[in-house]
Scaffold this motif. Structure first.
Motif, mmCIF file in Angstrom:
data_model
loop_
_atom_site.group_PDB
_atom_site.id
_atom_site.type_symbol
_atom_site.label_atom_id
_atom_site.label_comp_id
_atom_site.label_asym_id
_atom_site.label_seq_id
_atom_site.Cartn_x
_atom_site.Cartn_y
_atom_site.Cartn_z
ATOM 1 N N ARG A 302 0.816 -1.219 0.000
ATOM 2 C CA ARG A 302 0.000 0.000 0.000
ATOM 3 C C ARG A 302 0.850 1.270 0.000
ATOM 4 O O ARG A 302 0.370 2.343 -0.364
ATOM 5 C CB ARG A 302 -0.927 0.008 1.219
ATOM 6 N N GLU A 306 3.459 2.349 -7.076
ATOM 7 C CA GLU A 306 2.750 1.567 -8.094
ATOM 8 C C GLU A 306 1.966 0.452 -7.408
ATOM 9 O O GLU A 306 2.049 -0.718 -7.769
ATOM 10 C CB GLU A 306 3.740 1.001 -9.110
ATOM 11 N N TYR A 307 1.167 0.867 -6.459
ATOM 12 C CA TYR A 307 0.515 -0.043 -5.518
ATOM 13 C C TYR A 307 -0.204 -1.220 -6.175
ATOM 14 O O TYR A 307 0.046 -2.384 -5.824
ATOM 15 C CB TYR A 307 -0.459 0.757 -4.639
ATOM 16 N N GLU A 308 -1.085 -0.967 -7.115
ATOM 17 C CA GLU A 308 -1.923 -2.040 -7.645
ATOM 18 C C GLU A 308 -1.095 -3.123 -8.333
ATOM 19 O O GLU A 308 -1.309 -4.316 -8.114
ATOM 20 C CB GLU A 308 -2.978 -1.475 -8.598
ATOM 21 N N GLN A 309 -0.147 -2.719 -9.170
ATOM 22 C CA GLN A 309 0.694 -3.698 -9.853
ATOM 23 C C GLN A 309 1.553 -4.473 -8.853
ATOM 24 O O GLN A 309 1.712 -5.696 -8.964
ATOM 25 C CB GLN A 309 1.595 -3.003 -10.870
ATOM 26 N N ARG A 311 0.954 -4.965 -5.637
ATOM 27 C CA ARG A 311 0.089 -5.837 -4.841
ATOM 28 C C ARG A 311 -0.255 -7.108 -5.611
ATOM 29 O O ARG A 311 -0.200 -8.214 -5.060
ATOM 30 C CB ARG A 311 -1.204 -5.092 -4.485
ATOM 31 N N ASN A 312 -0.622 -6.979 -6.873
ATOM 32 C CA ASN A 312 -0.994 -8.150 -7.659
ATOM 33 C C ASN A 312 0.176 -9.110 -7.808
ATOM 34 O O ASN A 312 0.003 -10.338 -7.758
ATOM 35 C CB ASN A 312 -1.510 -7.721 -9.030
#
Length: 353
Positions: A302, A306-309, A311-312
């Motif tokens: 978090r 580039e949080y979303e990438q 995290r995935n």
């Protein structure tokens, strides 16, 4: 701003009044140590069932539950259970293991606790709750303070409110040194805002006695704002401290009149994750240690720009070798970080107990 008075729980000197709450499934030795190193003046162990605290061995698969080290003190041990008879031996066991404060959980809202007549269920039965408090206070030495964790009631009815204040006043009369109050009801669980106005009412009724607040503390500013708006003596950070130990040093900076420190850079995040993983491996061994760390790893993402990438990708990492490759992909180049954005729905399963 006037300086914040140091927090005390009975004879135990805590100091800076922003501390780490007990977090079921999270606040093990690695998380507590990391919180202390990053500015928390006190931390609570993850809640233990009364019978488990007595039966757990100091070796083997369960030994980590009672692990303490010198740099943790002062440290609190939290108990939860249904039968008043089971609390005294459990409390004495925690004292023998070195816990400085014994905390009684009357706040856990999860179905397993409520169904087992534990945690928040006791807010519906003041006589039983106060008998537990009395048994624990009588069971441990005077030098060991006893504290209680509560929610503001089972629900928002007048009867629930009356029971809350009966337990609050009765617990102080028995000799508890501090009470922590979460501003939501048991029925709410983690839905809706925490009622800080209720915390103000509790502190006004408690007077000089020690009250800590809890609920909706996801950044340093909120920690200090709760203290100043409600008058509580300190706050316990629960979900806001998961994979975010910087919240404590940030709160200290603000309390000292300094600007809010910037969020940790990508390289600072990487080094803290390595430190956290090392503590997990020291506690559980390489394989289980990495398994214990993974639930934190996904939350550290978090803070990445580039949080979303990130995290995935983190969700696919299963081994230490894959972890090294993941760090190389996303944390080799430094960059400014971001303050963690908290999704209340996603965080609800990691609530303070």
């Amino acid at each position: 701003m006037s300086p914040l008075p140091p927090l005390k729980i009975g004879p135990v000197e805590i100091g800076f009044p922003v501390v780490q709450a007990a977090l079921s499934g999270y606040s093990d030795w690695p998380m507590r140590v990391l919180a202390r190193r990053y500015g928390a003046s006190y931390a609570l162990n993850e809640v233990m069932l009364d019978r488990f605290a007595v039966e757990v061995k100091g070796r083997g698969k369960t030994q980590h539950h009672l692990r303490l080290t010198n740099e943790e003190h002062p440290v609190g041990g939290q108990l939860m259970g249904a039968d008043p008879d089971a609390f005294p031996p459990a409390a004495r066991r925690l004292v023998e293991c070195g816990f400085d404060v014994i905390d009684i959980n009357f706040g856990c809202p999860v179905k397993s606790a409520m169904g087992g007549c534990r945690g928040g269920y006791h807010l519906s039965q003041p006589d039983v709750a106060l008998e537990i408090v009395r048994r624990v206070r009588d069971a441990v030495p005077d030098r060991i303070p006893v504290s209680v964790k509560m929610r503001r009631g089972i629900d928002d009815t007048a009867e629930s409110r009356d029971r809350f204040f009966r337990i609050l006043d009765g617990a102080f009369a028995i000799g508890v040194a501090a009470v922590t109050v979460h501003g939501r009801t048991v029925e709410q669980r983690y839905v809706g805002p925490s009622n800080w106005e209720f915390l103000r009412e509790v502190k006004e009724q408690a007077g000089e006695r020690t009250v800590l607040g809890s609920g909706d503390l996801f950044d340093a500013e909120s920690c200090l704002r709760m203290i100043r708006e409600t008058g509580v003596d300190g706050v316990t950070v629960a979900r806001g401290a998961i994979a975010n130990p910087w919240i404590f040093s940030q709160a200290r900076a603000l309390a000292a009149g300094e600007p809010l420190p910037p969020p940790p850079t990508v390289h600072e995040q990487r080094e803290t994750m390595r430190e956290h993983l090392g503590l997990c491996i020291e506690t559980y061994g390489p394989q289980k240690g990495f398994g214990a760390f993974r639930k934190f790893a996904i939350k550290y993402t978090r803070l990445h720009p580039e949080y979303e990438q990130v995290r995935n990708d983190c969700a696919t990492v299963r081994t230490l070798a894959e972890w090294d490759g993941y760090l190389q992909r996303w944390y080799s180049e430094d960059a400014p970080g971001q303050y963690p954005l908290v999704d209340e729905t996603a965080e609800a399963s990691a609530g303070s107990r």
